[in-house]
Design an enzyme around this catalytic site. Structure first.
Site, PDB file in Angstrom:
ATOM      1  N   ASN A   1      61.310   8.221  46.523  1.00 46.16           N
ATOM      2  CA  ASN A   1      61.609   9.122  45.337  1.00 46.16           C
ATOM      3  C   ASN A   1      60.535   8.657  44.262  1.00 46.16           C
ATOM      4  OD1 ASN A   1      62.753   9.580  42.501  1.00 46.16           O
ATOM      5  ND2 ASN A   1      64.692  10.094  43.219  1.00 46.16           N
TER       6      ASN A   1
ATOM      7  N   ASP B   1      60.141   9.747  41.170  1.00 45.51           N
ATOM      8  CA  ASP B   1      60.605  10.096  39.594  1.00 45.51           C
ATOM      9  C   ASP B   1      60.290   8.943  38.662  1.00 45.51           C
ATOM     10  OD1 ASP B   1      61.942  12.153  40.957  1.00 45.51           O
ATOM     11  OD2 ASP B   1      63.980  11.336  40.237  1.00 45.51           O
ATOM     12  N   HIS B   2      59.954   7.540  39.145  1.00 44.22           N
ATOM     13  CA  HIS B   2      59.880   6.628  38.131  1.00 44.22           C
ATOM     14  C   HIS B   2      58.404   6.578  37.998  1.00 44.22           C
ATOM     15  CE1 HIS B   2      63.792   4.934  38.381  1.00 44.22           C
ATOM     16  NE2 HIS B   2      63.765   4.988  39.322  1.00 44.22           N
TER      17      HIS B   2
ATOM     18  N   ARG C   1      54.249   8.113  27.635  1.00 46.61           N
ATOM     19  CA  ARG C   1      53.032   8.533  26.818  1.00 46.61           C
ATOM     20  C   ARG C   1      52.770   9.904  26.812  1.00 46.61           C
ATOM     21  NH1 ARG C   1      49.750   3.631  25.472  1.00 46.61           N
ATOM     22  NH2 ARG C   1      51.440   2.126  25.014  1.00 46.61           N
TER      23      ARG C   1
ATOM     24  N   HIS D   1      63.502  14.611  41.381  1.00 47.11           N
ATOM     25  CA  HIS D   1      64.861  15.136  40.725  1.00 47.11           C
ATOM     26  C   HIS D   1      64.131  15.934  39.628  1.00 47.11           C
ATOM     27  CE1 HIS D   1      68.895  14.316  38.920  1.00 47.11           C
ATOM     28  NE2 HIS D   1      68.690  15.475  38.687  1.00 47.11           N
TER      29      HIS D   1
ATOM     30  N   ARG E   1      65.232  17.522  36.543  1.00 45.97           N
ATOM     31  CA  ARG E   1      66.258  17.381  35.419  1.00 45.97           C
ATOM     32  C   ARG E   1      66.113  18.545  34.550  1.00 45.97           C
ATOM     33  NH1 ARG E   1      69.849  13.197  34.364  1.00 45.97           N
ATOM     34  NH2 ARG E   1      69.793  11.545  36.205  1.00 45.97           N
TER      35      ARG E   1
ATOM     36  N   ARG F   1      63.090  15.085  31.765  1.00 48.02           N
ATOM     37  CA  ARG F   1      62.787  13.645  31.222  1.00 48.02           C
ATOM     38  C   ARG F   1      61.683  13.075  32.308  1.00 48.02           C
ATOM     39  NH1 ARG F   1      68.187  10.158  32.381  1.00 48.02           N
ATOM     40  NH2 ARG F   1      69.015  11.965  31.504  1.00 48.02           N
ATOM     41  N   HIS F   2      61.442  13.337  33.549  1.00 49.43           N
ATOM     42  CA  HIS F   2      60.471  12.609  34.044  1.00 49.43           C
ATOM     43  C   HIS F   2      59.603  13.756  34.810  1.00 49.43           C
ATOM     44  CE1 HIS F   2      63.796  12.659  36.947  1.00 49.43           C
ATOM     45  NE2 HIS F   2      64.213  11.426  36.657  1.00 49.43           N
TER      46      HIS F   2
ATOM     47  N   GLU G   1      65.886  16.966  44.551  1.00 50.81           N
ATOM     48  CA  GLU G   1      67.283  16.874  44.151  1.00 50.81           C
ATOM     49  C   GLU G   1      67.570  17.547  42.658  1.00 50.81           C
ATOM     50  OE1 GLU G   1      67.663  12.922  42.854  1.00 50.81           O
ATOM     51  OE2 GLU G   1      67.417  12.213  44.770  1.00 50.81           O
TER      52      GLU G   1
ATOM     53  N   THR H   1      70.522   7.106  35.049  1.00 53.97           N
ATOM     54  CA  THR H   1      70.203   7.807  36.406  1.00 53.97           C
ATOM     55  C   THR H   1      71.538   8.361  36.756  1.00 53.97           C
ATOM     56  OG1 THR H   1      69.548   7.102  38.524  1.00 53.97           O
ATOM     57  CG2 THR H   1      70.956   5.481  37.710  1.00 53.97           C
ATOM     58  N   THR H   2      71.540   9.245  37.871  1.00 57.62           N
ATOM     59  CA  THR H   2      72.716   9.816  38.590  1.00 57.62           C
ATOM     60  C   THR H   2      73.800   8.597  38.792  1.00 57.62           C
ATOM     61  OG1 THR H   2      70.943  11.036  39.906  1.00 57.62           O
ATOM     62  CG2 THR H   2      73.558  11.109  40.251  1.00 57.62           C
TER      63      THR H   2
ATOM     64  N   GLU I   1      74.263  12.942  51.369  1.00 58.65           N
ATOM     65  CA  GLU I   1      73.729  11.868  51.208  1.00 58.65           C
ATOM     66  C   GLU I   1      74.671  11.003  50.533  1.00 58.65           C
ATOM     67  OE1 GLU I   1      70.312  11.754  48.710  1.00 58.65           O
ATOM     68  OE2 GLU I   1      70.642   9.832  47.961  1.00 58.65           O
TER      69      GLU I   1
ATOM     70  N   HIS J   1      70.477   5.164  46.665  1.00 55.59           N
ATOM     71  CA  HIS J   1      71.236   4.937  45.496  1.00 55.59           C
ATOM     72  C   HIS J   1      71.313   3.264  45.182  1.00 55.59           C
ATOM     73  CE1 HIS J   1      71.854   5.051  41.094  1.00 55.59           C
ATOM     74  NE2 HIS J   1      71.687   6.196  41.110  1.00 55.59           N
ATOM     75  N   GLY J   2      70.257   2.694  44.306  1.00 60.58           N
ATOM     76  CA  GLY J   2      70.414   1.206  44.278  1.00 60.58           C
ATOM     77  C   GLY J   2      70.122   0.345  45.494  1.00 60.58           C
TER      78      GLY J   2
HETATM   79  N1  PXP Z   1      69.633   9.591  45.682  1.00 57.23           N
HETATM   80  C1  PXP Z   1      70.166  10.186  44.761  1.00 57.23           C
HETATM   81  C2  PXP Z   1      70.827  11.368  44.683  1.00 57.23           C
HETATM   82  C3  PXP Z   1      69.559   9.859  43.227  1.00 57.23           C
HETATM   83  O1  PXP Z   1      69.717  10.364  42.146  1.00 57.23           O
HETATM   84  C4  PXP Z   1      68.553   8.681  43.048  1.00 57.23           C
HETATM   85  C5  PXP Z   1      68.173   8.125  41.911  1.00 57.23           C
HETATM   86  O2  PXP Z   1      67.185   9.020  41.445  1.00 57.23           O
HETATM   87  C6  PXP Z   1      68.496   7.984  44.651  1.00 57.23           C
HETATM   88  C7  PXP Z   1      68.808   8.324  45.765  1.00 57.23           C
HETATM   89  C8  PXP Z   1      67.211   6.740  44.288  1.00 57.23           C
HETATM   90  O3  PXP Z   1      68.212   5.885  43.647  1.00 57.23           O
HETATM   91  P1  PXP Z   1      67.220   4.487  43.233  1.00 57.23           P
HETATM   92  O4  PXP Z   1      66.279   4.982  42.413  1.00 57.23           O
HETATM   93  O5  PXP Z   1      68.241   3.563  42.789  1.00 57.23           O
HETATM   94  O6  PXP Z   1      66.528   4.105  44.565  1.00 57.23           O
END
Ligand code: PXP
Length: 238
Positions: free
Chosen positions: A7, A9-10, A18, A43, A45, A49-50, A70, A100-101, A151, A191-192
């Site tokens: 992912n 997004d970050h 910025r 994702h 959104r 936001r990102h 996503e 986050t989700t 998922e 996630h996490g």
């Molecule tokens: N899966 C889903 C559905 C998510 O929303 C996210 C967070 O964007 C992730 C996976 C990835 O989670 P993490 O950034 O904590 O690895």
């Protein structure tokens, strides 16, 4: 062989801090692929936001593995998904205030709405995954609404207060994955997940794919993206 979807997004979150052009999540996606990622996730959104619409368009043109979008189950996103045609659409719950989700999608309580929504995606030639808590009721409902993938939400497992609790929550994920597969659903999880809590998943064929963002990008800032992705690929595949 288990697969890793990264992912990005970050990377966009850092750029948006910025409101500039760098770092570019499209470049990050290419580097992640070169390092062994099996797919790229973004994702889009509602509040942008990102990830921006421009990122999604460019990623559709440049991602050589698979693009997983996503999104929330809204009319706007349905239109975007049908136009962009990602390789997979993952429906997630979305709240404006969350960092986050925060939890799995409530599928069982919205069977009629989601069956209709999934059908519209599938009519557009799209494959659909639902991000759900590891609960049989939600998995049965995912099958009922026509999803091909689920998922499993690993956030609760990732935040376990003790190793014993983590073990219990891992067993819960394993049992949910087995149930999903017995229904004919394909199983991802995410996630996490990080470089430590991923270890129990290794060698468990119940989990086909992993969706990971934050821990890989956090490590990438310090050691570089290529190394961060490669280390995660090695952990997953053993
Ligand atoms: N899966 C889903 C559905 C998510 O929303 C996210 C967070 O964007 C992730 C996976 C990835 O989670 P993490 O950034 O904590 O690895």
């Amino acid at each position: 062989m288990p697969k890793l979807e990264v992912n990005v997004d970050h990377v966009a979150t850092l750029r948006q801090a910025r409101l500039g052009a760098e770092p570019d999540p499209v470049t990050a996606a290419a580097l992640a692929e070169l390092a062994g990622a099996d797919g790229i996730i973004v994702h889009l959104r509602e509040d942008r936001r990102h990830i921006q619409d421009r990122d999604l368009q460019l990623l559709r043109q440049t991602v050589k593995t698979r693009l997983n979008l996503e999104m929330a189950a809204t009319p706007e996103m349905l239109e975007i998904a049908r136009e962009v045609k990602p390789d997979l659409v993952t429906l997630v719950p979305e709240k404006r205030q969350e960092l986050t989700t925060e939890g799995g999608l409530e599928v069982a309580g919205f069977i009629g709405f989601l069956r209709d929504y999934v059908q519209k995606l599938r009519e557009g030639g799209l494959r659909v995954s639902l991000f759900v808590d590891p609960v049989n009721k939600q998995l049965d409902a995912a099958l009922e609404v026509g999803a091909q993938w689920v998922e499993l939400h690993t956030g609760t497992y990732a935040e376990a207060a003790s190793p014993k609790e983590a073990q219990r929550l891992f067993e819960e994920l394993l049992s949910a994955a087995r149930h999903a597969r017995s229904l004919g659903l394909r199983v991802k999880c995410g996630h996490g997940l990080n470089y430590t809590n991923i270890k129990p998943f290794r060698g468990r064929p119940e989990f086909e794919e992993f969706s990971i963002g934050h821990s890989i990008m956090a490590r990438a800032i310090l050691v570089g993206l290529e190394r961060a992705v490669r280390e995660m690929v090695e952990l997953i595949r053993g």
